[in-house]
Design a protein around this motif. Structure first.
Motif, PDB file in Angstrom:
ATOM      1  N   GLN A  91      -2.529   1.359   7.672  1.00 36.63           N
ATOM      2  CA  GLN A  91      -1.489   2.153   7.013  1.00 36.63           C
ATOM      3  C   GLN A  91      -1.035   3.298   7.905  1.00 36.63           C
ATOM      4  O   GLN A  91       0.150   3.588   7.992  1.00 36.63           O
ATOM      5  CB  GLN A  91      -2.030   2.757   5.704  1.00 36.63           C
ATOM      6  CG  GLN A  91      -2.003   1.829   4.522  1.00 36.63           C
ATOM      7  CD  GLN A  91      -2.532   2.547   3.310  1.00 36.63           C
ATOM      8  OE1 GLN A  91      -3.727   2.516   3.042  1.00 36.63           O
ATOM      9  NE2 GLN A  91      -1.667   3.201   2.581  1.00 36.63           N
ATOM     10  N   ALA A 105      -8.092  -1.014   6.258  1.00 35.86           N
ATOM     11  CA  ALA A 105      -6.745  -1.030   5.695  1.00 35.86           C
ATOM     12  C   ALA A 105      -6.081   0.334   5.870  1.00 35.86           C
ATOM     13  O   ALA A 105      -4.888   0.429   6.145  1.00 35.86           O
ATOM     14  CB  ALA A 105      -6.806  -1.406   4.218  1.00 35.86           C
ATOM     15  N   MET A 106      -6.867   1.403   5.757  1.00 34.48           N
ATOM     16  CA  MET A 106      -6.309   2.751   5.892  1.00 34.48           C
ATOM     17  C   MET A 106      -5.773   2.976   7.299  1.00 34.48           C
ATOM     18  O   MET A 106      -4.694   3.547   7.483  1.00 34.48           O
ATOM     19  CB  MET A 106      -7.359   3.802   5.562  1.00 34.48           C
ATOM     20  CG  MET A 106      -6.828   5.217   5.647  1.00 34.48           C
ATOM     21  SD  MET A 106      -8.075   6.389   5.110  1.00 34.48           S
ATOM     22  CE  MET A 106      -7.151   7.904   5.286  1.00 34.48           C
ATOM     23  N   LEU A 158       0.844  -1.184   0.000  1.00 29.19           N
ATOM     24  CA  LEU A 158       0.000   0.000   0.000  1.00 29.19           C
ATOM     25  C   LEU A 158       0.883   1.239   0.000  1.00 29.19           C
ATOM     26  O   LEU A 158       1.988   1.227   0.543  1.00 29.19           O
ATOM     27  CB  LEU A 158      -0.892  -0.008   1.242  1.00 29.19           C
ATOM     28  CG  LEU A 158      -1.921  -1.139   1.296  1.00 29.19           C
ATOM     29  CD1 LEU A 158      -2.558  -1.212   2.678  1.00 29.19           C
ATOM     30  CD2 LEU A 158      -2.985  -0.950   0.239  1.00 29.19           C
TER      31      LEU A 158
END
Length: 160
Positions: A79, A75-76, A4
């Motif tokens: 990250q 997912a963010m 990512l």
């Protein structure tokens, strides 16, 4: 699977929200926590709550519930945690117990972004909530991360 892209403080905006998929808290989380602190630790059990659930036990507040924010995160948010320079502070209030068998969903909102003058980093505060399957907030609070700002783009080179 490709990596990512790097997240920087500049990539976030105040009021931006993101949430995780609902997850069921299973016996495996309870067992993992029990192994961490000892099966008979009193924090694991509450007789009054145990009578209200068919599972006969509740998961503890505190460490375990806080860790559920990661379990339901997007997912963010992973990250962002990977990108943080430092975890600055957090504050959590546990409003209701979380039972084995409960469904929880995490919700994050960017509350503030404070750029540090003369530095390449910013403090980003996220409001965090965990909501159970009945729509009740079981945890609310915040995390503050120190994140890097996006480096300035290199200007075009000028050949003589």
């Amino acid at each position: 699977m490709s990596a990512l892209p790097q997240i920087f403080a500049d990539d976030l905006r105040i009021g931006q929200t993101f949430s995780g998929e609902p997850r069921v808290i299973g016996d495996e989380q309870f067992a993992d926590f029990a192994r961490m602190t000892g099966d008979d630790h009193p924090i694991h059990y509450d007789d009054a709550y145990a009578k209200k659930t068919r599972y006969g036990k509740r998961l503890a507040h505190g460490l375990l519930v806080t860790s559920m924010t990661a379990l339901g995160a997007t997912a963010m948010s992973h990250q962002i945690e990977d990108a943080m320079v430092a975890f600055v502070e957090h504050g959590m209030r546990f409003l209701k117990p979380v039972f084995v068998g409960d469904t929880v969903k995490s919700e994050f909102e960017v509350a503030s972004i404070a750029r540090k003058e003369g530095r390449d980093k910013a403090l980003v505060r996220f409001n965090v909530r965990l909501v159970n399957g009945r729509g009740e907030t079981v945890l609310e609070g915040f995390h503050v991360y120190l994140l890097a700002l996006r480096p300035p783009a290199a200007g075009p080179s000028h050949a003589a």
